[in-house]
Motif scaffolding. Structure first.
Motif, PDB file in Angstrom:
ATOM      1  N   ILE A  95      92.128  53.041  21.634  1.00  0.00           N
ATOM      2  CA  ILE A  95      93.745  53.371  22.264  1.00  0.00           C
ATOM      3  C   ILE A  95      94.136  53.933  21.751  1.00  0.00           C
ATOM      4  O   ILE A  95      94.846  53.422  20.866  1.00  0.00           O
ATOM      5  CB  ILE A  95      93.921  52.178  22.977  1.00  0.00           C
ATOM      6  CG1 ILE A  95      93.579  50.783  23.426  1.00  0.00           C
ATOM      7  CG2 ILE A  95      95.081  52.276  23.387  1.00  0.00           C
ATOM      8  CD1 ILE A  95      93.899  49.367  23.268  1.00  0.00           C
ATOM      9  N   VAL A 109      92.564  56.053  26.210  1.00  0.00           N
ATOM     10  CA  VAL A 109      91.324  55.075  26.139  1.00  0.00           C
ATOM     11  C   VAL A 109      89.889  55.639  26.004  1.00  0.00           C
ATOM     12  O   VAL A 109      89.784  56.642  27.162  1.00  0.00           O
ATOM     13  CB  VAL A 109      91.464  53.464  27.166  1.00  0.00           C
ATOM     14  CG1 VAL A 109      90.263  53.130  26.865  1.00  0.00           C
ATOM     15  CG2 VAL A 109      93.099  52.882  26.970  1.00  0.00           C
ATOM     16  N   THR A 114      88.128  50.063  24.894  1.00  0.00           N
ATOM     17  CA  THR A 114      88.540  48.621  25.880  1.00  0.00           C
ATOM     18  C   THR A 114      89.634  48.642  27.479  1.00  0.00           C
ATOM     19  O   THR A 114      89.684  49.949  27.210  1.00  0.00           O
ATOM     20  CB  THR A 114      89.450  47.983  24.510  1.00  0.00           C
ATOM     21  OG1 THR A 114      88.858  48.123  23.609  1.00  0.00           O
ATOM     22  CG2 THR A 114      90.601  46.555  24.922  1.00  0.00           C
ATOM     23  N   VAL A 116      92.775  48.624  29.244  1.00  0.00           N
ATOM     24  CA  VAL A 116      93.898  48.501  29.757  1.00  0.00           C
ATOM     25  C   VAL A 116      94.122  48.325  30.547  1.00  0.00           C
ATOM     26  O   VAL A 116      93.828  49.495  31.372  1.00  0.00           O
ATOM     27  CB  VAL A 116      94.281  49.684  28.815  1.00  0.00           C
ATOM     28  CG1 VAL A 116      96.043  48.785  28.490  1.00  0.00           C
ATOM     29  CG2 VAL A 116      94.061  49.016  26.650  1.00  0.00           C
ATOM     30  N   LEU A 139     101.313  45.312  28.674  1.00  0.00           N
ATOM     31  CA  LEU A 139      99.813  46.206  28.289  1.00  0.00           C
ATOM     32  C   LEU A 139      98.993  44.525  28.529  1.00  0.00           C
ATOM     33  O   LEU A 139      98.537  43.884  27.269  1.00  0.00           O
ATOM     34  CB  LEU A 139      99.755  46.802  27.693  1.00  0.00           C
ATOM     35  CG  LEU A 139     100.498  48.002  27.339  1.00  0.00           C
ATOM     36  CD1 LEU A 139     100.118  49.112  25.698  1.00  0.00           C
ATOM     37  CD2 LEU A 139     100.640  48.834  28.655  1.00  0.00           C
ATOM     38  N   ASN A 140      98.293  45.104  29.500  1.00  0.00           N
ATOM     39  CA  ASN A 140      96.609  43.238  29.568  1.00  0.00           C
ATOM     40  C   ASN A 140      95.691  44.677  28.906  1.00  0.00           C
ATOM     41  O   ASN A 140      94.925  45.265  29.010  1.00  0.00           O
ATOM     42  CB  ASN A 140      96.327  43.403  30.909  1.00  0.00           C
ATOM     43  CG  ASN A 140      95.741  42.095  30.711  1.00  0.00           C
ATOM     44  OD1 ASN A 140      94.598  42.351  29.741  1.00  0.00           O
ATOM     45  ND2 ASN A 140      95.410  41.154  32.021  1.00  0.00           N
ATOM     46  N   VAL A 141      95.173  44.451  27.846  1.00  0.00           N
ATOM     47  CA  VAL A 141      94.318  44.164  26.813  1.00  0.00           C
ATOM     48  C   VAL A 141      92.973  43.391  26.789  1.00  0.00           C
ATOM     49  O   VAL A 141      93.078  42.700  26.107  1.00  0.00           O
ATOM     50  CB  VAL A 141      94.666  45.080  25.071  1.00  0.00           C
ATOM     51  CG1 VAL A 141      93.791  45.577  24.689  1.00  0.00           C
ATOM     52  CG2 VAL A 141      95.814  45.876  24.983  1.00  0.00           C
ATOM     53  N   SER A 142      91.675  44.203  27.537  1.00  0.00           N
ATOM     54  CA  SER A 142      90.746  43.660  27.172  1.00  0.00           C
ATOM     55  C   SER A 142      90.827  41.982  28.069  1.00  0.00           C
ATOM     56  O   SER A 142      89.401  41.462  28.040  1.00  0.00           O
ATOM     57  CB  SER A 142      90.364  43.745  25.891  1.00  0.00           C
ATOM     58  OG  SER A 142      90.670  42.079  25.167  1.00  0.00           O
TER      59      SER A 142
END
Length: 538
Positions: A95, A109, A114, A116, A139-142
């Motif tokens: 990212i 990305v 991943t 996001v 940020l919601n990552v994966s």
């Protein structure tokens, strides 16, 4: 900004202009104490990682920061070593955070990278405004961890051990409180601590006491709001036997109990008028008179007061004495509410959860052995905590954490019961944190539907640049999108008769003409001038 990065002359606002390799001007604050973009771990499958931080000051110097499973390292302020994200569900495809338009941070990305999401919407190429960074963008990552993109002080990256003074968190607001405490602790000046309920005002008073010359002597805490008003004077200043009905013996009082130490008066705004007069006398003379007594008693007490009330408003209403406020506030410390220090939420939640898990024997929840296991703190719950307004502040967070941990006892992950879910939905913060003005998503003009285009144009009063930004497409592309829409015209296609008639009907009001004709304001103004007409609001 890198310490060795390019540096140029300062502008009048104290901001240096730095040119990137692309030739784009990036505004970089010259001060070493300037705020820089940062990523803070709010939740991670290894829950003990919460609170670790990565500064993105390289972006301010015009360089990209590539974030992947293997690097760079997230570090706690005051610690020399950190760790990469390391979660197996985070891709090795990075990212990338890079300089965007002026004052913005761009996130990209790569293909196959991943996932996001921002506000539950997937993003692959977007920019975040300075206002969004100031509020904090979750940020919601994966679907496994939550990062907060926000602004942080550069000196939080210092590896020098930090004395936290018993307070959790590394936000700018809490750092400022620590600095105030260190400045005032060894002085005898009265201190007034202001802050909303539940922000930790007594903790500040204890820190001042513990780091000052009265350490080891009495620290007496009194909540004036909890003492019946008719007994407040006797409780504080003491009373002689027979001073009032029921006074069958001499009473020492809190001032004399705190002799040589510190007296903390919480909710000082609730002090009755007669107590205010007696407090003012103590602060001015260092002497007190017990209720019913005629002989003054010398006191040696450091006074720290606290309030969540607007004392200035109380003074205007005649409920509080202005001279007393001036005496109490020899030095003021303001405690920020939790909603202003959201980057601390993950660390605070972890701390309170650790306390409860230790009590019930489930501390292993914070450090799972299976790297592929579902996170103990689900990202959906972490995002709810971030978006909640926290009217009860730290005290409320502690209570909710306790409820979550005990209510999920024996379960592999934390679960919300309906009552607690309703509480977290009842007070959601408004503005950028709940709905960040961040998702300036880059798209192709062919991906924009006719309905989206028309809605964006109408929302921004036919300002093509703003509409293009809203849609996430280049301004040059919006002309193609307009040409392809059967019901949208350009100002250049309008006839002279049509413009003249509208000009008369709208009495030359340019904004009204734009709404009537639904064309670009700038282009319409140009056509009006070509026809020898004048317009208001041009």
């Amino acid at each position: 900004m890198s310490r060795n990065g390019p540096r140029d002359s300062l502008s009048p606002s104290g901001v240096a202009e730095v040119s990137t390799a692309a030739g784009e001007q990036q505004r970089v604050t010259a001060s070493a104490d300037a705020l820089v973009p940062a990523l803070t771990l709010i939740s991670h499958p290894t829950a003990t990682r919460a609170g670790a931080r990565l500064l993105l000051d390289a972006v301010l110097a015009g360089r990209d920061v590539a974030l992947s499973r293997n690097g760079p390292h997230f570090t706690r302020p005051g610690e020399p070593f950190g760790h990469p994200l390391s979660d197996p569900f985070v891709s090795r495809v990075p990212i990338v955070f890079s300089p965007g338009a002026t004052g913005m941070i761009r996130l990209r990305v790569g293909e196959g990278g991943t996932r996001v999401t921002v506000n539950d919407q997937p993003v692959t190429d977007c920019e975040f405004t300075h206002e969004a960074l100031a509020a904090g963008v979750p940020l919601n990552v994966s679907g496994r961890l939550v990062l907060l993109l926000h602004l942080a002080s550069r000196h939080t990256d210092d590896a020098t051990p930090v004395d936290t003074l018993g307070m959790r968190g590394d936000s700018q607001g809490i750092q400022r409180v620590r600095e105030h405490i260190q400045r005032i602790a060894d002085l005898q000046v009265p201190v007034l601590v202001r802050g909303e309920t539940g922000t930790g005002k007594e903790l500040v008073a204890q820190a001042i006491h513990q780091h000052g010359p009265r350490q080891g002597r009495p620290f007496i805490s009194v909540n004036l709001g909890a003492i019946p008003k008719e007994l407040a004077a006797a409780e504080l200043f003491g009373a002689q036997r027979g001073a009032f009905t029921g006074a069958t013996r001499d009473r020492e009082g809190f001032f004399r109990a705190a002799q040589g130490g510190t007296l903390f008066l919480d909710e000082v705004g609730e002090a009755p008028p007669e107590v205010q007069v007696m407090l003012l006398r103590v602060l001015e003379t260092g002497e007190l008179y017990p209720v019913g007594g005629n002989t003054p008693i010398k006191t040696d007490v450091r006074l720290i007061a606290a309030t969540d009330s607007n004392l200035e408003e109380h003074i205007r209403d005649g409920r509080f004495k202005a001279p007393l406020l001036h005496r109490l506030s020899g030095y003021e410390i303001r405690l920020p509410p939790l909603r202003e220090r959201r980057e601390d939420l993950g660390e605070l939640f972890r701390h309170f959860a650790q306390e409860q898990l230790d009590a019930i024997g489930e501390a292993h929840r914070l450090t799972p052995r299976d790297a592929y296991a579902e996170p103990w703190l689900p990202t959906s719950l972490a995002l709810r905590l971030l978006r909640f307004a926290w009217p009860g502040n730290i005290r409320q967070l502690r209570n909710i954490t306790r409820q979550l941990v005990i209510g999920s006892r024996g379960q592999p992950v934390l679960r919300l019961d309906p009552r607690l879910a309703g509480e977290l939905e009842a007070s959601v913060v408004a503005g950028p944190v709940a709905n960040p003005p961040a998702a300036v998503v880059r798209r192709k003009s062919t991906e924009v539907t006719g309905e989206e285009l028309l809605a964006a144009l109408r929302e921004h009063q036919w300002d093509l640049k703003l509409a293009a930004d809203r849609l996430g497409i280049p301004r040059s592309s919006i002309y193609d999108a307009i040409d392809k829409h059967p019901n949208i015209r350009r100002a250049g296609t309008l006839t002279a008769e049509e413009i003249t008639a509208c000009h008369q009907e709208c009495a030359g009001d340019l904004d009204a003409m734009v709404r009537r004709l639904e064309v670009s304001k700038r282009a319409l103004n140009r056509r009006i001038k070509e026809l020898g007409l004048s317009a208001r609001g041009s």
